[in-house]
Write a protein that holds these residues in place. Structure first.
Motif, PDB file in Angstrom:
ATOM      1  N   HIS A 116       0.841  -1.196   0.000  1.00  0.00           N
ATOM      2  CA  HIS A 116       0.000   0.000   0.000  1.00  0.00           C
ATOM      3  C   HIS A 116       0.877   1.247   0.000  1.00  0.00           C
ATOM      4  O   HIS A 116       0.529   2.259   0.609  1.00  0.00           O
ATOM      5  CB  HIS A 116      -0.936  -0.009   1.213  1.00  0.00           C
ATOM      6  N   LEU A 143      -4.061  11.572  -4.908  1.00  0.00           N
ATOM      7  CA  LEU A 143      -4.728  10.964  -3.766  1.00  0.00           C
ATOM      8  C   LEU A 143      -5.420  12.031  -2.935  1.00  0.00           C
ATOM      9  O   LEU A 143      -5.132  13.224  -3.070  1.00  0.00           O
ATOM     10  CB  LEU A 143      -3.717  10.202  -2.900  1.00  0.00           C
ATOM     11  N   TRP A 146      -7.648  10.296   3.735  1.00  0.00           N
ATOM     12  CA  TRP A 146      -8.345   9.024   3.918  1.00  0.00           C
ATOM     13  C   TRP A 146      -9.597   9.121   4.775  1.00  0.00           C
ATOM     14  O   TRP A 146     -10.448   8.224   4.731  1.00  0.00           O
ATOM     15  CB  TRP A 146      -7.396   8.003   4.561  1.00  0.00           C
ATOM     16  N   PHE A 160     -10.380  -0.393   6.384  1.00  0.00           N
ATOM     17  CA  PHE A 160      -9.270   0.558   6.519  1.00  0.00           C
ATOM     18  C   PHE A 160      -8.146  -0.039   7.368  1.00  0.00           C
ATOM     19  O   PHE A 160      -6.974  -0.006   6.963  1.00  0.00           O
ATOM     20  CB  PHE A 160      -9.783   1.862   7.145  1.00  0.00           C
ATOM     21  N   GLN A 163      -6.153  -2.804   5.582  1.00  0.00           N
ATOM     22  CA  GLN A 163      -5.234  -2.316   4.554  1.00  0.00           C
ATOM     23  C   GLN A 163      -3.998  -1.650   5.142  1.00  0.00           C
ATOM     24  O   GLN A 163      -2.863  -1.913   4.708  1.00  0.00           O
ATOM     25  CB  GLN A 163      -5.956  -1.349   3.625  1.00  0.00           C
ATOM     26  N   MET A 188      -5.844   8.060   0.226  1.00  0.00           N
ATOM     27  CA  MET A 188      -6.628   7.067  -0.507  1.00  0.00           C
ATOM     28  C   MET A 188      -6.867   7.551  -1.933  1.00  0.00           C
ATOM     29  O   MET A 188      -6.744   8.740  -2.251  1.00  0.00           O
ATOM     30  CB  MET A 188      -7.955   6.792   0.191  1.00  0.00           C
ATOM     31  N   ASP A 189      -7.211   6.606  -2.804  1.00  0.00           N
ATOM     32  CA  ASP A 189      -7.606   6.948  -4.161  1.00  0.00           C
ATOM     33  C   ASP A 189      -8.824   7.864  -4.143  1.00  0.00           C
ATOM     34  O   ASP A 189      -9.647   7.802  -3.226  1.00  0.00           O
ATOM     35  CB  ASP A 189      -7.964   5.683  -4.940  1.00  0.00           C
ATOM     36  N   ARG A 218     -18.124   4.416   1.099  1.00  0.00           N
ATOM     37  CA  ARG A 218     -17.056   3.430   0.937  1.00  0.00           C
ATOM     38  C   ARG A 218     -17.568   2.005   0.750  1.00  0.00           C
ATOM     39  O   ARG A 218     -16.852   1.160   0.207  1.00  0.00           O
ATOM     40  CB  ARG A 218     -16.133   3.467   2.162  1.00  0.00           C
ATOM     41  N   LYS A 224      -8.790   2.024  -2.228  1.00  0.00           N
ATOM     42  CA  LYS A 224      -7.497   1.546  -1.727  1.00  0.00           C
ATOM     43  C   LYS A 224      -6.813   2.673  -0.966  1.00  0.00           C
ATOM     44  O   LYS A 224      -6.811   3.826  -1.394  1.00  0.00           O
ATOM     45  CB  LYS A 224      -6.600   1.084  -2.875  1.00  0.00           C
ATOM     46  N   TYR A 225      -6.228   2.310   0.174  1.00  0.00           N
ATOM     47  CA  TYR A 225      -5.507   3.260   1.012  1.00  0.00           C
ATOM     48  C   TYR A 225      -4.000   3.117   0.778  1.00  0.00           C
ATOM     49  O   TYR A 225      -3.513   2.016   0.494  1.00  0.00           O
ATOM     50  CB  TYR A 225      -5.824   3.027   2.484  1.00  0.00           C
ATOM     51  N   TYR A 226      -3.291   4.218   0.912  1.00  0.00           N
ATOM     52  CA  TYR A 226      -1.858   4.237   0.628  1.00  0.00           C
ATOM     53  C   TYR A 226      -1.074   4.950   1.732  1.00  0.00           C
ATOM     54  O   TYR A 226      -1.557   5.921   2.322  1.00  0.00           O
ATOM     55  CB  TYR A 226      -1.569   4.991  -0.674  1.00  0.00           C
ATOM     56  N   TYR A 377     -11.651  -3.335  -2.193  1.00  0.00           N
ATOM     57  CA  TYR A 377     -11.343  -2.549  -3.395  1.00  0.00           C
ATOM     58  C   TYR A 377     -10.969  -3.432  -4.581  1.00  0.00           C
ATOM     59  O   TYR A 377     -11.123  -3.037  -5.739  1.00  0.00           O
ATOM     60  CB  TYR A 377     -10.221  -1.547  -3.108  1.00  0.00           C
TER      61      TYR A 377
END
Length: 386
Positions: A116, A143, A146, A160, A163, A188-189, A218, A224-226, A377
């Protein structure tokens, strides 16, 4: 001149119709970036004149008045090849940090669903470096924060946590310490939640300033979280068996117990603490300074997060254990728990109960439509089409 000097509170506030000190770089490289296929906002076009000058419009309501002084090396752009938004960054040179080296490493490894880490689309070399040797432009996905829009169900919180726990586990598996795993370094995206990309500064507006930006939820549109921001990150050689040690005080979370003791610390338990503290402040205890309120129905997180944020770093679980324990917690949560509301605990219980019939009417609709209680996701068609 340092950023602290530039943002001296005694200095007069810059006029919004004038570029600030850190913006001139983007103006000076507008045409170069355009030649590379990236279009900056109108504010950074050479010869730009503020759109509100000579009108009755207020600057706040104009797109070209939007400025973010906290991230002087970052700016959003449009990739002309496909019209998609991206984020571009003037990366640190190796003399300052290992940011670019680690970012490239994390983007070059074989596919792993635990990864991630924000990927790199492209690295461009500037014709000339600045006085610090900064000469690389990194292109990354666009991004958004989140935690907005708000979480509606326990299942969304579980997704969440799953991830980000796996994400930090993956980073640590490479012997990399993030070293700044704070709230704002998780993002997040945008594209599953927003029909149109939101503006990078005022997310209540669309990026093209054509109208309000209205996010979806959601559960219906999993994202997707980063993890982002590698300029404090370091990769260590752990083959000697001696834990690494760093001086205290680095990173944005200054509540780390080791920092308060002013002692050298192992960065891996610090990462565990910082990530646990993100969840503690956002869901469990709240944080008035950040305007985070404690949430209902998240008591299943409390024991694990308490262990992650223990005063003694040697007592904190490693991320492998965190992931393993959370998987067991997740499996014990029943469907009705996963679909329960995570409402604001500071709001009187009567209001929570009054809103519950509407919430459950929506949830039963999801059950009929076979929409999972925990978003995933990887099932979102938007990712395969992105």
């Amino acid at each position: 001149m340092s950023i602290d000097e530039q943002l001296d509170v005694d200095a007069p506030a810059p006029k919004s119709e004038e570029l600030q000190w850190f913006e001139t770089f983007w103006r000076d490289h507008y045409e170069w970036l355009k030649d590379k296929g990236y279009l900056l906002r109108p504010r950074y076009r050479p010869g730009w004149v503020a759109s509100w000058i000579g009108t009755n419009n207020l600057p706040f309501g104009c797109e070209d008045a939007q400025v973010q002084p906290l991230f002087e090396y970052n700016l959003d752009a449009i990739r002309e090849a496909d019209g998609n938004p991206v984020m571009i960054r003037r990366a640190d040179p190796s003399s300052i940090s290992a940011e670019l080296e680690i970012a490239r490493l994390l983007s070059s490894l074989p596919a792993d669903q635990r990864n991630h880490c924000v990927p790199i689309h492209e690295v461009m070399t500037l014709p000339e470096p600045d006085e610090e040797g900064r000469n690389s432009i990194v292109v990354m996905p666009f991004l958004v924060p989140w935690d907005r829009p708000d979480f509606e169900t326990v299942g969304e919180v579980v997704d969440f946590c799953t991830q980000i726990f796996e994400g930090l586990q993956y980073i640590h598996s490479l012997n990399i310490a993030h070293n700044d795993a704070k709230n704002t370094n998780i993002m997040m995206d945008w594209f599953p939640l927003y029909p149109e990309p939101p503006h990078s500064i005022l997310r209540s507006e669309r990026m093209d300033w054509s109208g309000p930006s209205r996010p979806r939820n959601r559960t219906l549109y999993p994202i997707k979280y980063y993890f982002i921001d590698w300029n404090l990150s370091r990769q260590f050689d752990l083959s000697t068996g001696t834990p690494p040690r760093l001086p205290p005080g680095y990173g944005g979370d200054q509540s780390v117990p080791e920092f308060k003791k002013d002692e050298y610390c192992d960065p891996f338990p610090v990462d565990v603490y910082c990530l646990g503290n993100v969840i503690r402040e956002r869901f469990i205890s709240g944080d008035s300074a950040m305007q985070f309120s404690p949430r209902r129905n998240v008591e299943f997180l409390e024991e694990l997060i308490a262990d992650m944020t223990q005063e003694e770093p040697t007592k904190r679980p490693k991320m492998d254990e965190v992931v393993s324990r959370f998987e067991k917690i997740r499996k014990k949560l029943r469907w009705w728990k996963l679909r329960s509301r995570v409402s604001n605990r500071t709001v009187p219980l009567i209001f929570h109960l009054l809103c519950s019939p509407i919430h459950w009417a929506v949830q039963f609709g999801y059950i009929v439509r076979r929409i999972p209680a925990i978003p995933d996701y990887k099932r979102n068609k938007a990712y395969s089409e992105a």
